[in-house]
Structures are given as structure tokens and as C-alpha cells.
Design an enzyme around this catalytic site. Sequence first.
Site, short mmCIF file in Angstrom:
data_model
loop_
_atom_site.label_atom_id
_atom_site.label_comp_id
_atom_site.label_asym_id
_atom_site.label_seq_id
_atom_site.Cartn_x
_atom_site.Cartn_y
_atom_site.Cartn_z
N ASP A 461 0.83 -1.21 0.00
CA ASP A 461 0.00 0.00 0.00
C ASP A 461 0.86 1.26 0.00
O ASP A 461 2.09 1.20 0.21
CB ASP A 461 -0.91 -0.02 1.25
CG ASP A 461 -2.24 0.68 1.01
OD1 ASP A 461 -2.31 1.52 0.10
OD2 ASP A 461 -3.19 0.40 1.76
N ASP A 531 -10.94 2.13 -3.05
CA ASP A 531 -11.43 1.87 -1.69
C ASP A 531 -12.95 1.93 -1.65
O ASP A 531 -13.55 1.58 -0.64
CB ASP A 531 -10.87 2.92 -0.72
CG ASP A 531 -9.53 2.50 -0.14
OD1 ASP A 531 -9.10 1.37 -0.41
OD2 ASP A 531 -8.92 3.31 0.59
C1 GLA Z 1 -5.70 2.11 2.24
C2 GLA Z 1 -6.13 0.97 1.35
C3 GLA Z 1 -7.20 0.14 2.04
C4 GLA Z 1 -6.68 -0.37 3.35
C5 GLA Z 1 -6.19 0.78 4.20
C6 GLA Z 1 -5.48 0.28 5.45
O1 GLA Z 1 -6.71 3.03 2.39
O2 GLA Z 1 -6.58 1.45 0.13
O3 GLA Z 1 -7.61 -0.92 1.23
O4 GLA Z 1 -5.65 -1.29 3.13
O5 GLA Z 1 -5.28 1.62 3.50
O6 GLA Z 1 -5.05 1.31 6.24
#
Ligand code: GLA
Length: 721
Positions: A461, A531
Site C-alpha cells: 500500500d 477503496d
Molecule cells: C488504504 C487501502 C485500504 C486499506 C487501508 C489500510 O486506504 O486502500 O484498502 O488497506 O489503506 O489502512
Amino acid sequence: MKRILSLLALCCLLVPMSNLSAKDVFVNTPKTTLMLSVNEGSTPRIHYYGSRINAGQAQEIYDAMSINYDAYPAFGRNSYDETALSVTHADGNMSTELAVTGSRQEGDLTIISLKDKKYDFYVDLYYKANDKSDVIETWTVIRNGEKKPIRLEQYASGVMTLRQEGAWITHFHGTWGAEAQMTEEPLTAGLKNIVCHDGVRGGMDDRAEVMISLDGKPQENSGRVIGAALCWTGNYKLRLETRGKYRHTLIAGIDDLHTAYTLKPGESFQTPELALTYSEEGKGGVSRAFHRWGRNVKLHNGHGLREILLNSWEGVYMNVNQEVCEQMMDGIKELGGELFVVDDGWFGRKYRRTDDTQGLGDWITDTEKLPNGVPALLKAAEDRGLKFGIWIEPEMTNSKSELFEAHPDWVVAHPTRELSKGRGGTQLVLDMSNPKVQDFVFGIVDNLVKENPKLHYIKWDCNMSMNNYGSSYLTSDKQSHLVVDYHRGLRSTLERIRAKYPDLVIQLCASGGGRVNWGFMPYFDEFWVSDDTDAQQRLFIQWGTSHFFPTMAMAQHVSASPNHQTHRVIPLKFRFDVAMTGRLGMEMKPSDLNDREREYAKKAVAFYKEIRPIVQLGDQYRLLSPYEGNGFCSEMFVSEDKSEAVFFCYKFEHYVDLHTPRWHMAGLDPNATYRLNEFECAEREHYFEGKTFSGKFLMETGLDAYLSRQFSSRVIRLKKI
Ligand code: GLA
């Protein structure tokens, strides 16, 4: 006579590229040709990009005088148009005048060599023709042969030009939770810039891909379209200059703002690739060429089927622990899933990752949540016959972390400035231009795999922009190298990881789809599309994303209802039917499903396993756009041999007088007969179950597949008989 002509054409096709006349260069893919002229002492010129032609047709191109444009325009001599290159030479001269010194062909590469007429300054233009799809990649290698350092102010990857009245552009813009929103507009006089200044996340707002439709308003499956994608992980700029109504020039490369790059004598700079394709099958043809090219040569493991997974994030957010993870593993196992991924929240010692204000950088298990560490989680997955994956955000830290306390100079920032912090009020970006940071980041993955040799999957990420410009590692005269060196450092770290762990499945994520770019794909198996898991909004996000990226790489998860981002309530069938057009997964607590839903989910997972090879490896045909469909949307996937297909249609609006459109399929064999089989039809009758139709009928006349309510959807499988 006809035979003689076709023999002549064949002979022309067989003329080896190394025997080119001094004048014309043909970069050929199976169905396309890019034609340039390379006269020694002059600038190289682009004359043609379109359907495949042979050398004998060059004269037609010249006689028609359609295009004649500098293939790599440099600043300083007759440069009143946009330029691709701008250099300050060792003596301070800001002008460059490039001329061809030769051209050669090495396998699938065509290389055109240029030199400044007065200076020891060299540029090689590379064109790589892909023989399985119709994509050409172009990039440049710039070399300083002068006696002192020179400064590259602008150094684009490639140029494409065309003359066409009424051309349109398709491009993609977005934000967190609403990535890849499509805009289609006529190209009008002036300059259009598509840019990324984020520093870290190259796909967060604008995307580095465009389509140019030559026959007016873009169509999905007809019309001439050029597609272009800059393959670069960092900041970029795509400039489209329209002069008058006719002449459009695309110049694409690394962003030229604050990125001047110094080359010492003897040093070279290789620009990232600009991938181009041309299709006469509309935008869909461009997409399918990019998907095929991606699977064949760009995407990591582009031929392997992706697993059905459960990710813990929307189920429990950071409240992960051994017990809750085991419950989720039981849940996904029962539904037929294959992989469990523990997301954020599993780490931190002094600064436990209980929320997003601390802990990034301290990749040590939080033993209060997981007393027996990651190995015990992995074993629990293994005991259930599941594979196991884990979340990391390796390029980041929090100011509240043991890492930052030990290495405050490792973050991207200028030491004179107060830190501007991101997520959680504490997040900072590590300086990937620094080799020590690169080793640290490599070590995060290396240590995890060493401790857990059966680790199958990593979610990588990245949740912050370069808010603080500056590097403690780079010397004061190289501060403008930061964005480029950050991404070079990131790339070489990813290369190291891939060299050691080629089989590790790695997901690319950046606050959702914030890094979706072909520059990343050689290192990643898939990416998190957004997300936002709301199935209605996902129709739009996935529609846009699929224009350049193959569905096998698009991670699409079924989540809870009401949805956590939009609070919309959507039936489980619709949520599955939307997620099934990519790499299916789930992101919820399976124990929150009631018995009826659980039974449904089991059937959906089993059905997806049957259609997975068609969806993940087949050709995608977008049919009715959610942008134009008055609340309807549809697409389909067809296996390469056209023996199988799967059709999806959705209704996401409802009015009393909203009639379901007639669905016209695409990509089928017109002469074949297909038997239809419908997955869990929620309508009153299974109208089409077991019925047979010719491919021609399904494409020309189409089906009246009724959708009665908001969030009705249908999935129909087709098998050639
Ligand atoms: C980001 C990612 C999510 C999740 C969060 C965790 O927003 O896009 O899918 O993994 O971080 O903190």
C-alpha cells in the site's frame, strides 16, 4: 495479375528491416504500421500511424502529404510548437538541434540515432513492436558526450501526431473513492495537459492514459482509435496540442515541472516507455490490444489465474487478532475462497497500530493482537487449506514510530522546514532515493518471507503524497532529481524483490487505485481498483479502469450492505455480479451474512470458478456504458477461441417508464451456435435458460433480457455447441 500483386505485397512484407532504405522506417505490428523518415543530417519525421501498410505504399503516404512532423522536437530552433526535449548544454546554450546519424533494427527494436549538429549530445529513439498484440513502445536514451555536466529540463518519452478533423479524446480523472472517471470531449484548438504532481501516487487524480478517436464521438466497438499510455510510476505530463482543427500532437513523458536532471559527461538517461496502439475496432479494440500486451509482456505473471480471497479490512479494520482472523478464515473457506489476507493493524511494538496515527515503519508483530505472531496466522490459514497474505505500506512511516525516532533523515523533506504530515496527522514518506532506505524496504519483504516461507501474497500500500519536497540524501545541486530518483530507487527495490521472490503474489494499492499505471505492472500481479466498494459506483470506476487495464489485474471485492463508503443498500446478487467482472474477492465478515446469503455466496463463488478463465484471460467487450445507458450497463468476455463467453447486464436506476434496452453482444463467432445458461436469474422466468442462438443473431438482433428493478442484474453464460 492479382496473384502477382499479392506476391509483390508479400515480398514487400518480407523485406528485412535491416535493409531499409536510408529514408523510410516501418515499425510494424501484426495489424499496424508506424512510418517515419530518417534522412541523415535532418530531423526524423513521423508520416503515418495506422493500419498495416507495406513499403510499396510509402509513396502514397508522401503524395497525400498527410503528416510530416518532427518525431522528437527539441527546444531552441524553430520551436514554436510544444517540444519533447529541452537541454541546457555545458556552455549555457539552451538550444538543441538534432539530426539523424543512422538507424538500425535489432530484433523487434528499431533504433534511430540522433546527434546535435554542433554539440556532443546524443539521443537514440527506440521503437519496440510487439508481435502478439498491436502495441508499440517508444522511449529515448539521452547521452551527454560534452566535456561538462548538462541539464535536461524536459525529456519526454515519445511523440505521436495526426491530422484529423473532428477527433475526440477520452481521458480519466478521479479522486479517492472515485477513480478513473471517464471524460470524452472533442479536441479543440489549444493545449490540453494531463498531469500528475503527486510525487508518489501516479494514478491518484489524472491517469497517464488517453484514447484519441479519429471518427468523431468515441464508440466502443467501431471507429479508428489511437491509445497511449505512459508507463511510469511517478509524476508525468501528457500534452495534447491541437493546432487549427486538424493537427493534434501528443507528447508524453515524466513531468517537466521541478524535475530538471543533470547528466555528467558520459552519463545517459533512459526515459520511461510510451505504449501506443491503433485499432479500427473502436475503444474496445484499443483496450483489448492493451489487455493482451499487458498479459503477454507487461503484467507480472500475466497468464496465471488469480485466487478468490477475503481481505480483512472492511470486515474488522484495524481490530485484527488471531481469533477474529480465524473466524474470517472459516467464513471464506466455507464459501469456497482460496486465500485470506490480513490487512492493516497487525504490527507495532512501542507504537501499536491501533489506529492510523502510528506504527508505520515498525514491521514487528503486535503481540497483544497476535501472541504467536504472523507464523501462527499463516498456520491457521494453512490448516484450513487456505493460502495466506499480509498488508504492508513499505515506503511510509509515521512520526510516531520507532523507525522515525531512529532515522528522522530518512523521510522525504527538507531539513529547514516543519514537516507537513499526512494520514493520521503523522504519516510521512520515506526517501526512496536513499540506498539505505531501499535496503530497508527490501528487508521488509525479505524478512517477512524469511520468517514465513509459505507467505503467498502481499498487499503493498501507499497512502500519501510527497507533501514535503526535499531529500537529506541528495546533494544540494541534485534536489531537482528527487521525484525521478525516488521512483528509480523504488523500481530497483521492486526488481530486487522480484528477482528473489518471483512467485510471491503482490497487490498494488495506493489509497485504492492511486497507483494504477503500466509502469508498476511488471512488479505486481494485480491492483486494488478503489477503496469504494459500492457496487453502483464501482460500475463507473471499473468501466474507466478497464479501458487500459486487464480484468485479471483488477481486484474487485464484495463488501457489506449498507456499503461503508456510500451507505447504499444493494442486494448480494448485484454486488457479486459487479465484482465478478474482475478478480473476485470479498471484504467483509462472512459471519455477517445470513443463512440465505451464505448459500447464495457459495453458489456465486462456485460459478465464478467456472467462468474465471473467460473473465481473467478472455477478451473484454464493453457494450453499454453506465455513462450513457440511462441507468443500465453491460459488458461481456469472450474466450480467445470464441467457444465460450459470459455476458453481464445491470440496472442501477429505476423509473416506471424506464425500458430495458435490447442487448447487443459482441466478439462472438457469427457462424457458431451458442447455448445460453443463466446464473441465478432473479427475474420472473429464466427466459433464456438452455436456448440456442447464432452468434450473428446475438450480435445483430440481440436479446431482450428484462431487468425489472433497481439493482437487477443478469449473468448469462454462452457455450458454443
Ligand atoms: C488504504 C487501502 C485500504 C486499506 C487501508 C489500510 O486506504 O486502500 O484498502 O488497506 O489503506 O489502512
